[in-house]
Enzyme design. Structure first.
Site, mmCIF file in Angstrom:
data_model
loop_
_atom_site.group_PDB
_atom_site.id
_atom_site.type_symbol
_atom_site.label_atom_id
_atom_site.label_comp_id
_atom_site.label_asym_id
_atom_site.label_seq_id
_atom_site.Cartn_x
_atom_site.Cartn_y
_atom_site.Cartn_z
ATOM 1 N N GLU A 54 0.977 -1.365 -0.034
ATOM 2 C CA GLU A 54 0.032 -0.625 0.107
ATOM 3 C C GLU A 54 1.168 0.970 0.094
ATOM 4 O O GLU A 54 0.232 2.209 -0.385
ATOM 5 C CB GLU A 54 -0.885 0.102 1.229
ATOM 6 C CG GLU A 54 -1.424 -1.419 1.889
ATOM 7 C CD GLU A 54 -2.612 -1.435 2.545
ATOM 8 O OE1 GLU A 54 -2.925 0.024 2.523
ATOM 9 O OE2 GLU A 54 -2.732 -2.116 2.941
ATOM 10 N N PRO A 83 -13.295 -8.858 11.482
ATOM 11 C CA PRO A 83 -12.268 -10.276 11.156
ATOM 12 C C PRO A 83 -14.073 -11.392 11.340
ATOM 13 O O PRO A 83 -13.860 -10.903 12.314
ATOM 14 C CB PRO A 83 -11.073 -10.498 11.284
ATOM 15 C CG PRO A 83 -11.109 -9.483 12.792
ATOM 16 C CD PRO A 83 -11.541 -8.491 12.191
ATOM 17 N N TRP A 97 -32.327 5.308 14.336
ATOM 18 C CA TRP A 97 -32.036 4.160 14.806
ATOM 19 C C TRP A 97 -31.978 2.968 13.799
ATOM 20 O O TRP A 97 -32.417 1.299 15.072
ATOM 21 C CB TRP A 97 -32.459 3.706 16.442
ATOM 22 C CG TRP A 97 -31.352 5.218 16.960
ATOM 23 C CD1 TRP A 97 -32.226 6.495 17.120
ATOM 24 C CD2 TRP A 97 -30.036 5.451 17.603
ATOM 25 N NE1 TRP A 97 -31.228 6.988 17.847
ATOM 26 C CE2 TRP A 97 -29.822 6.429 17.663
ATOM 27 C CE3 TRP A 97 -29.361 3.965 17.555
ATOM 28 C CZ2 TRP A 97 -28.574 6.696 17.936
ATOM 29 C CZ3 TRP A 97 -27.688 4.584 17.726
ATOM 30 C CH2 TRP A 97 -27.907 5.867 18.119
ATOM 31 N N GLY A 110 -11.615 -9.484 5.861
ATOM 32 C CA GLY A 110 -12.253 -9.158 6.969
ATOM 33 C C GLY A 110 -12.577 -7.576 6.937
ATOM 34 O O GLY A 110 -13.119 -7.104 8.160
ATOM 35 N N LYS A 111 -12.864 -6.983 6.132
ATOM 36 C CA LYS A 111 -12.886 -5.368 5.691
ATOM 37 C C LYS A 111 -14.022 -5.498 4.997
ATOM 38 O O LYS A 111 -15.508 -6.212 4.244
ATOM 39 C CB LYS A 111 -11.895 -4.861 4.259
ATOM 40 C CG LYS A 111 -10.451 -5.227 4.853
ATOM 41 C CD LYS A 111 -10.090 -3.603 5.737
ATOM 42 C CE LYS A 111 -8.621 -4.423 6.001
ATOM 43 N NZ LYS A 111 -7.689 -4.555 5.096
ATOM 44 N N LEU A 327 -0.997 -2.577 13.300
ATOM 45 C CA LEU A 327 -0.086 -1.787 12.697
ATOM 46 C C LEU A 327 -0.854 -0.624 12.184
ATOM 47 O O LEU A 327 -0.551 0.313 12.340
ATOM 48 C CB LEU A 327 0.669 -2.698 11.784
ATOM 49 C CG LEU A 327 1.725 -3.186 12.466
ATOM 50 C CD1 LEU A 327 3.179 -4.264 11.693
ATOM 51 C CD2 LEU A 327 2.594 -3.399 13.638
ATOM 52 N N ASP A 349 3.662 5.990 26.183
ATOM 53 C CA ASP A 349 3.877 5.610 27.395
ATOM 54 C C ASP A 349 4.428 4.070 27.784
ATOM 55 O O ASP A 349 4.238 3.246 26.768
ATOM 56 C CB ASP A 349 2.361 5.648 28.124
ATOM 57 C CG ASP A 349 2.111 5.143 29.160
ATOM 58 O OD1 ASP A 349 3.142 6.066 29.818
ATOM 59 O OD2 ASP A 349 1.411 4.174 29.827
ATOM 60 N N GLU A 404 9.281 6.812 27.534
ATOM 61 C CA GLU A 404 8.633 6.450 29.082
ATOM 62 C C GLU A 404 10.072 4.522 29.030
ATOM 63 O O GLU A 404 9.396 3.659 29.237
ATOM 64 C CB GLU A 404 7.826 6.160 29.500
ATOM 65 C CG GLU A 404 8.113 5.758 30.964
ATOM 66 C CD GLU A 404 6.707 6.205 31.587
ATOM 67 O OE1 GLU A 404 5.914 5.583 32.564
ATOM 68 O OE2 GLU A 404 6.244 4.339 30.709
HETATM 69 C C1 NAG Z 1 -12.260 -12.210 15.302
HETATM 70 O O1 NAG Z 1 -11.683 -12.195 14.168
HETATM 71 C C2 NAG Z 1 -10.799 -13.219 14.896
HETATM 72 C C3 NAG Z 1 -8.928 -12.441 15.097
HETATM 73 O O2 NAG Z 1 -8.415 -10.912 15.013
HETATM 74 C C4 NAG Z 1 -10.896 -14.197 14.648
HETATM 75 O O3 NAG Z 1 -9.759 -15.708 15.215
HETATM 76 C C5 NAG Z 1 -12.046 -14.738 15.593
HETATM 77 O O4 NAG Z 1 -12.675 -16.249 14.442
HETATM 78 C C6 NAG Z 1 -13.192 -13.346 15.650
HETATM 79 N N1 NAG Z 1 -14.770 -13.486 15.950
HETATM 80 C C7 NAG Z 1 -15.759 -13.863 15.690
HETATM 81 C C8 NAG Z 1 -16.431 -14.040 16.243
HETATM 82 O O5 NAG Z 1 -15.588 -14.077 13.985
#
Ligand code: NAG
Ligand code: NAG
Ligand code: NAG
Ligand code: NAG
Length: 693
Positions: A54, A83, A97, A110-111, A327, A349, A404
């Site tokens: 990126e 994720p 709401w 996971g995005k 990161l 810290d 620190e």
């Molecule tokens: C949450 O994210 C982690 C990866 O950091 C993954 O292993 C886990 O299964 C995810 N939890 C759920 C409930 O999907």
């Protein structure tokens, strides 16, 4: 560009740091160069992966597309890393709401993304300052209510309950426009460590505005050139002093709006003050509803799962620095504060806790180099810190970073390219501990000059230190300010000039100045003072909490004490100011380590030279010395440029400031010349060459 960590195959070229300088400075690291090379290589590979996937430029500015962002065309772009989620929804006042109205679209790695188009009139569907919430559907169909980790503004209503996520998207006309350039990087760093909320005399949370209007001018006038702000990153629990962060991108709303913090920093810049942020990336608050914990329903995600993800002493969560998205989050967080608020650097810290697997909980460091290398080191944290420093210096070469670190790890404050961790300074944490110990345990006649000398000068060659007599740590409830250690018996009754000067107050005022001056002159390459202690703030700090009936009595700074001309606090304040301004003139902090020509345990006398000025201390409680010979390197005529015994600073005016001192051709105490001086008991002076005829 790929939006993932699986971008680059590991490069075949071995990258190595240029260890030569490091080895010259510290030959003891010879046996550990393997470790240093290994962490450098890990850093280089991680950086190369980021560049390839990126670019660091974009990666570090991920705050521009993550979270919920209002665009100039009225559209709203939303992006999250969740994720394992089955679905992600956005709800809020904007859709009454309704739960399932706006569903994010699932992307790779996971995005999740969602775009809300502008309304017909070109305005945004989500109003500025309206409340939002994420709903995360987990694989087992739980529905989690969450605040975006990238939220830039969160607020608590009616002073109770969890913090709510507020959409911060002011119209163009209300955006803050910075007027001032960043000041030039100070050579001698004189830091005023401050906390906005406690920065007024009133029993309440003080505001950014109030700090800008009333405290910044004080700091400038005192002669500091840098403000270090604590407790800015949002922390739901005020009494955590800002160290249990819940919302990393949100500047605390307790003190006002993001705009008001921008104005504070801009105003400081206009005064020539650098502004550092106390950044807490070593751990995170364990709150779920208004924090980052359990974000996707499991204890991993941003943090290590299981016991590695918990700091047992702090009862908080520990980041998984090997996770690409962590990161992104943390590196962007630093860039965010540099770009959005124009902070000039950071105090990191809890560095010691980060870099050792056991977090150095209840153990000390002996200085044995095996303690700093090998398997007990958390390589992933070290690599994160290197990456952070590298990014900060790439985008803001004059940024200042401070670690620190109590452990004294070699190379913490050497450049990344040389195999170091890349910080500019570390906090000299042994110095304040020593002063408290002495004041608690030793009679004045037993003060050990050798020991004081050792603590003030025992630091790594080639790595810079910030010295301080006391910081916020020493002020916390359970402890108390140095002034209070010295004078608590009479501070409520005898600080008024209408009462006679008692031995306790006289001693306290004298030693308070001397302790600060010797720390300033000898203890490091930078100096730090915690807000209020410059005038001998009494008592301690205790934030409102259940245990003290939610009282603000000890969560404020009593500036009225120094403003009251009848009280003796003004003496300490004036001395502190004179000390900072004398440093500005002679620049000893930026000069080489002092040459200590005399530390005499019987006389309780200390003499040293730094930046061509002569520091003289007589810690003896009753003995003054006339015709006392002291060594000086440069021959000539000397005058007193700062005298703690001056009546301006509550002293006894025992030195005649019009007197000039002439050196003799007599080597003494290892110096080529010497002269005779008068050293009144319990006082300190700085002398400098007088070049007038
Ligand atoms: C949450 O994210 C982690 C990866 O950091 C993954 O292993 C886990 O299964 C995810 N939890 C759920 C409930 O999907
Ligand atoms: C700042 O706080 C002080 C003390 O609480 C108060 O006297 C002053 O009016 C306040 N100023 C502003 C601008 O809020
Ligand atoms: C940290 O994150 C990495 C990368 O996602 C993962 O492989 C590892 O299991 C995580 N560690 C812990 C202790 O959760
Ligand atoms: C004002 C107030 O209630 N202060 C209390 C806060 O808590 C400490 C420790 O429990 C007490 O010593 C204070 O008196």
């Amino acid at each position: 560009a790929m939006d993932s960590g699986d971008g680059l195959k590991s490069s075949s070229n071995m990258v190595v740091p240029d260890l030569q300088t490091f080895l010259e400075i510290d030959p003891y690291i010879e046996n550990f160069t393997g470790d240093i090379k290994r962490r450098y290589e890990m850093f280089s590979k991680t950086k190369a992966r980021i560049e390839a996937a990126e670019t660091m430029e974009k990666f570090s500015q991920s705050y521009k597309n993550f979270g919920v962002k209002g665009k100039p065309d009225g559209s709203v772009h939303c992006k999250e890393w969740v994720p394992g989620a089955k679905a992600v929804y956005l709800r809020g006042a904007f859709n009454n709401w309704e739960r399932w109205g706006y569903s994010y679209e699932k992307k790779e790695f996971g995005k999740w993304e969602l775009v809300l188009p502008p309304k017909d009139d070109g305005s945004s569907m989500i109003e500025h300052l309206s409340e939002l919430m994420l709903i995360i559907q987990t694989h087992d169909d739980q529905y989690l209510e969450r605040i975006s980790p990238w939220a830039t503004y969160v607020k608590q209503f009616d002073n109770h309950g969890t913090y709510k996520w507020i959409f911060w998207n002011p119209p163009q006309s209300e955006l803050y426009h910075f007027k001032n350039q960043r000041p030039k990087k100070p050579k001698s760093l004189r830091i005023y460590e401050a906390h906005v909320g406690i920065a007024s005399s009133e029993p309440k949370v003080a505001s950014y505005k109030n700090f800008t209007d009333t405290v910044l001018p004080r700091i400038k006038k005192l002669g500091y050139n840098c403000v270090q702000l604590m407790a800015i990153m949002e922390h739901a629990y005020y009494a955590s002093f800002g160290y249990q962060v819940t919302n990393f991108f949100a500047a605390s709303s307790r003190y006002g709006t993001p705009t008001e913090l921008q104005e504070l920093i801009d105003t400081a810049h206009g005064m020539g003050l650098y502004v550092l942020l106390d950044v807490v990336h070593s751990h995170a608050c364990k709150n779920v509803l208004d924090g980052l914990n359990m974000f996707n329903g499991t204890d991993s995600c941003f943090f290590h799962s299981g016991s590695r993800g918990v700091h047992s002493q702090w009862d908080s969560r520990l980041f998984n620095y090997s996770e690409w998205e962590v990161l992104r989050f943390l590196i962007s967080n630093l860039r965010w504060y540099m770009e959005e608020y124009k902070f000039d650097g950071f105090r990191f810290d809890g560095v010691t806790s980060m870099i050792y697997h056991d977090h150095a909980i209840s153990r000390g460091f002996s200085g044995d180099y095996h303690e700093y290398f090998g398997l007990q080191m958390d390589m992933e944290s070290l690599v994160y810190l290197i990456l952070a420093n590298d990014m900060i210096k790439t985008f803001l070469p004059d940024a200042i970073t401070i670690a620190e670190d109590v452990s004294g790890m070699p190379g913490m404050c050497r450049p990344v390219s040389e195999g170091g961790i890349g910080f500019d300074y570390r906090l000299a944490m042994a110095i304040p501990d020593q002063w408290i110990k002495i004041l608690k345990e030793a009679r004045d006649e037993d003060w050990d000059m050798d020991h004081i000398f050792h603590t003030l000068t025992n630091r790594r060659h080639g790595e810079l230190c910030i010295a301080y007599a006391e910081s916020h740590d020493q002020a916390l409830v359970g402890d108390k300010s140095l002034a209070f250690w010295l004078m608590d018996k009479e501070m409520y009754t005898h600080m008024s000039e209408c009462t006679h000067l008692t031995p306790i107050i006289d001693r306290g005022i004298s030693l308070h100045k001397m302790i600060r001056l010797i720390t300033h002159g000898l203890g490091g390459e930078g100096y730090l003072n915690f807000i209020g202690n410059e005038f001998g703030h009494p008592e301690w700090l205790d934030f409102p909490r259940a245990g003290n009936s939610s009282s603000y009595h000890y969560a404020r700074r009593q500036f009225h004490l120094v403003d009251d001309n009848l009280l003796r606090y003004k003496f300490l304040y004036k001395f502190d100011s004179a000390m900072q301004n004398t440093e500005e003139t002679y620049g000893w902090l930026a000069a080489k380590q002092a040459y200590v020509s005399r530390k005499h345990n019987g006389d309780k006398v200390f003499v040293f030279e730094r930046a061509g000025v002569l520091f003289l201390f007589n810690f003896h409680h009753s003995q003054s010395f006339t015709g006392y010979r002291v060594g000086v390197q440069n021959p000539g005529k000397y005058k007193i440029v700062l005298d703690s015994d001056d009546s301006e600073y509550g002293g006894h005016n025992r030195n005649d400031k019009s007197v000039r001192f002439f050196t003799e051709e007599m080597a003494f105490d290892g110096r080529e010349h010497s002269m005779l001086v008068y050293l009144p008991c319990r006082s300190a002076m700085i002398m400098a060459k007088d070049d007038t005829d």
